[in-house]
Design a protein around this motif. Structure first.
Motif, PDB file in Angstrom:
ATOM      1  N   ASP A  78       0.721  -1.313  -0.214  1.00  0.00           N
ATOM      2  CA  ASP A  78      -0.196  -0.176   0.087  1.00  0.00           C
ATOM      3  C   ASP A  78       1.160   1.093  -0.176  1.00  0.00           C
ATOM      4  N   THR A  82       2.209   3.958  -4.846  1.00  0.00           N
ATOM      5  CA  THR A  82       1.589   5.296  -4.632  1.00  0.00           C
ATOM      6  C   THR A  82       0.328   5.832  -6.428  1.00  0.00           C
ATOM      7  N   ASN A  83       0.902   5.543  -6.938  1.00  0.00           N
ATOM      8  CA  ASN A  83       0.043   6.050  -8.178  1.00  0.00           C
ATOM      9  C   ASN A  83      -1.702   5.555  -7.923  1.00  0.00           C
ATOM     10  N   HIS A  84      -3.033   6.396  -7.786  1.00  0.00           N
ATOM     11  CA  HIS A  84      -4.286   5.996  -7.119  1.00  0.00           C
ATOM     12  C   HIS A  84      -4.420   4.932  -8.002  1.00  0.00           C
ATOM     13  N   ASN A  87      -3.159   1.755  -7.259  1.00  0.00           N
ATOM     14  CA  ASN A  87      -2.888   1.220  -5.840  1.00  0.00           C
ATOM     15  C   ASN A  87      -4.308   0.829  -5.893  1.00  0.00           C
ATOM     16  N   ARG A  88      -5.132   1.415  -6.611  1.00  0.00           N
ATOM     17  CA  ARG A  88      -6.761   0.191  -6.049  1.00  0.00           C
ATOM     18  C   ARG A  88      -7.287  -0.631  -7.461  1.00  0.00           C
ATOM     19  N   ALA A 208      -1.711   6.689 -14.289  1.00  0.00           N
ATOM     20  CA  ALA A 208      -2.353   7.650 -13.576  1.00  0.00           C
ATOM     21  C   ALA A 208      -2.923   8.356 -14.541  1.00  0.00           C
TER      22      ALA A 208
END
Length: 220
Positions: A78, A82-84, A87-88, A208
């Protein structure tokens, strides 16, 4: 051995983990004009496989070797992602993979899912994958190979559905990638969490932008 048949089952494109809903950043790259045809697809998947090796296998391997470390490895994943969008996607795919395997192999994987829920993990894909494959008695190197193979196949499948590469061309790319897969496996199979790295930051930045695309076929 039974585990060999199990690997084939997990590798089946019909195994219902929801991975078909993700392009690994390829859709954003296509819409940005960075991927226009088979040659560009090769550049993309080459970087993606190295990312799976340097940013995924250091979590898959330790989770396979010590499944009880899943909460700590999940937290590391997690922090690393850092790329949302990535990560999702990792959390979505990890939860889907764990839930599916717990339904299909309840005796082996059910306890892994219950322990993960009790620890309130975020279900990141790479550490969950390692812990599940260990529970299914799949050899460590086979688990690492499967992780890399699924990463490659998922991106190529997305490319076919977007029309940037044909079905036969995608399998030609997959065949040509065999030396790449072996090189990544050899370099990355012994890595641990302290070795996590992002080898393709520009592709990561492109990926991203996925949430800002006007139209989308994929979740990531």
């Amino acid at each position: 051995m039974a585990s060999g048949w199990r690997v084939l089952q997990l590798a089946d494109s019909g195994f219902p983990t929801g991975g078909f809903a993700h392009s690994g950043g390829l859709e954003a790259a296509v819409q940005a004009g960075e991927v226009r045809g088979p040659g560009d697809v090769w550049r993309f998947v080459e970087a993606l496989v190295w990312q799976a090796g340097l940013g995924g296998l250091p979590l898959v391997g330790p989770a396979w070797r010590e499944p009880s470390s899943l909460p700590a490895l999940d937290a590391r994943a997690d922090a690393f992602l850092t790329n949302h969008v990535a990560n999702r996607a990792s959390r979505t795919q990890g939860r889907a993979f764990l839930d599916t395997c717990a339904r299909i192999f309840p005796a082996a994987v059910g306890p892994v899912r219950e322990a993960a829920r009790a620890a309130r993990v975020k279900f990141h894909h790479a550490p969950a994958f390692g812990a599940v494959l260990r529970a299914l008695d799949v050899e460590q190197e086979d688990a690492l190979r499967l992780f890399l193979s699924l990463t490659l196949r998922g991106a190529l499948s997305a490319g076919v559905r977007m029309g940037v590469i044909g079905t036969h061309e995608s399998h030609q790319v997959q065949h040509a990638a065999t030396p790449l897969l072996e090189a990544v496996l050899e370099q990355c199979k012994a890595l641990g969490v302290e070795d996590l790295a992002q080898p393709a930051p520009l592709w990561d930045l492109v990926g991203a932008t996925h949430d800002r695309l006007y139209s989308r076929l994929f979740l990531s």
